[in-house]
Design a protein around this motif. Structure first.
Motif, PDB file in Angstrom:
ATOM      1  N   PRO A 139      54.959  16.364  23.261  1.00 32.64           N
ATOM      2  CA  PRO A 139      55.302  15.032  24.032  1.00 32.64           C
ATOM      3  C   PRO A 139      55.721  15.515  25.628  1.00 32.64           C
ATOM      4  O   PRO A 139      56.534  16.327  25.717  1.00 32.64           O
ATOM      5  N   ALA A 140      55.355  14.662  26.459  1.00 27.41           N
ATOM      6  CA  ALA A 140      55.701  14.707  27.896  1.00 27.41           C
ATOM      7  C   ALA A 140      57.284  14.751  28.095  1.00 27.41           C
ATOM      8  O   ALA A 140      57.749  15.649  28.884  1.00 27.41           O
ATOM      9  N   ASP A 141      57.827  13.940  27.374  1.00 23.28           N
ATOM     10  CA  ASP A 141      59.368  13.630  27.473  1.00 23.28           C
ATOM     11  C   ASP A 141      59.764  13.874  25.986  1.00 23.28           C
ATOM     12  O   ASP A 141      60.041  12.953  25.318  1.00 23.28           O
ATOM     13  N   PHE A 142      59.805  15.237  25.705  1.00 23.34           N
ATOM     14  CA  PHE A 142      60.357  15.786  24.471  1.00 23.34           C
ATOM     15  C   PHE A 142      61.493  15.044  23.856  1.00 23.34           C
ATOM     16  O   PHE A 142      61.694  14.534  22.965  1.00 23.34           O
TER      17      PHE A 142
ATOM     18  N   LEU B  75      68.223  18.386  19.823  1.00 29.23           N
ATOM     19  CA  LEU B  75      66.700  18.029  19.725  1.00 29.23           C
ATOM     20  C   LEU B  75      66.258  18.910  18.360  1.00 29.23           C
ATOM     21  O   LEU B  75      64.952  18.842  18.087  1.00 29.23           O
ATOM     22  N   ALA B  76      66.977  19.798  17.977  1.00 31.23           N
ATOM     23  CA  ALA B  76      66.550  20.627  16.780  1.00 31.23           C
ATOM     24  C   ALA B  76      66.701  20.048  15.350  1.00 31.23           C
ATOM     25  O   ALA B  76      67.840  19.885  14.929  1.00 31.23           O
TER      26      ALA B  76
ATOM     27  N   GLN C  57      62.231  24.705  21.057  1.00 29.58           N
ATOM     28  CA  GLN C  57      61.983  25.974  21.768  1.00 29.58           C
ATOM     29  C   GLN C  57      60.489  26.034  22.269  1.00 29.58           C
ATOM     30  O   GLN C  57      60.502  26.489  23.457  1.00 29.58           O
ATOM     31  N   ALA C  58      59.869  25.377  21.766  1.00 29.90           N
ATOM     32  CA  ALA C  58      58.229  25.290  22.039  1.00 29.90           C
ATOM     33  C   ALA C  58      57.992  23.844  22.568  1.00 29.90           C
ATOM     34  O   ALA C  58      56.653  23.733  22.954  1.00 29.90           O
ATOM     35  N   GLY C  59      58.983  22.831  22.438  1.00 28.53           N
ATOM     36  CA  GLY C  59      58.427  21.482  23.031  1.00 28.53           C
ATOM     37  C   GLY C  59      57.438  21.056  21.792  1.00 28.53           C
ATOM     38  O   GLY C  59      56.785  20.075  22.207  1.00 28.53           O
TER      39      GLY C  59
END
Length: 161
Positions: free
Chosen positions: A93-96, A123-124, A147-149
């Motif tokens: 996603p562009a805005d993770f 976010l994990a 870490q990878a988005g």
């Protein structure tokens, strides 16, 4: 339900995830039992992966040592007394952060959901949300790899034969 997990997630890449049916319950970092239309499901978080158990039936999406990675985009299988329809995709996603935060908020507001947050980043997360349908029971899951988005989404519908 939200669980803060003290163990770092074990899966390192979305591409390493595989799908397996019928595994015995694996050690879980967080669990949540829900009953939908008389069917009891146990939602289980395993590292940055998941397992859903219905009686002696299970679906596992995880980095499994004896299976190659790569989730199927779609799959329909008869497993035991059930037909299982599975879908998966991996997005960036562009805005993770906003996407993951919305998923967490939606799941926290739903009593049929489990959200596990791992240390190091809010976010994990691994999130599972179950509901009933006319066809049976279903659930969606989200596996976030900050870490990878990468955000892996899965959807499963399980119907009795």
């Amino acid at each position: 339900m939200r669980a803060r997990i003290s163990t770092r997630f074990a899966d390192s890449r979305a591409a390493d995830l595989s799908l397996a049916y019928g595994l015995s319950p694996l050690p879980a970092l967080g669990t949540h039992q829900v009953t939908l239309d008389g069917v009891t499901l146990e939602l289980r978080v395993l590292g940055a992966s998941h397992q859903v158990v219905i009686g002696d039936w299970s679906e596992t999406v995880a980095c499994l040592p004896d299976r190659p990675g790569a989730l199927p985009a779609t799959s329909t299988e008869v497993v035991g007394d059930y037909t299982a329809r599975f879908e998966a995709r991996c997005d960036r996603p562009a805005d993770f952060a906003a996407t993951v935060s919305r998923i967490v908020a939606d799941c926290e507001a739903d009593g049929h959901s489990l959200v596990a947050e791992f240390p190091g980043s809010p976010l994990a997360v691994t999130a599972l949300s179950a509901r009933s349908t006319a066809a049976g029971v279903c659930w969606e899951t989200w596996h976030a790899y900050p870490q990878a988005g990468e955000l892996v989404w899965t959807s499963s519908v399980v119907s009795p034969l």
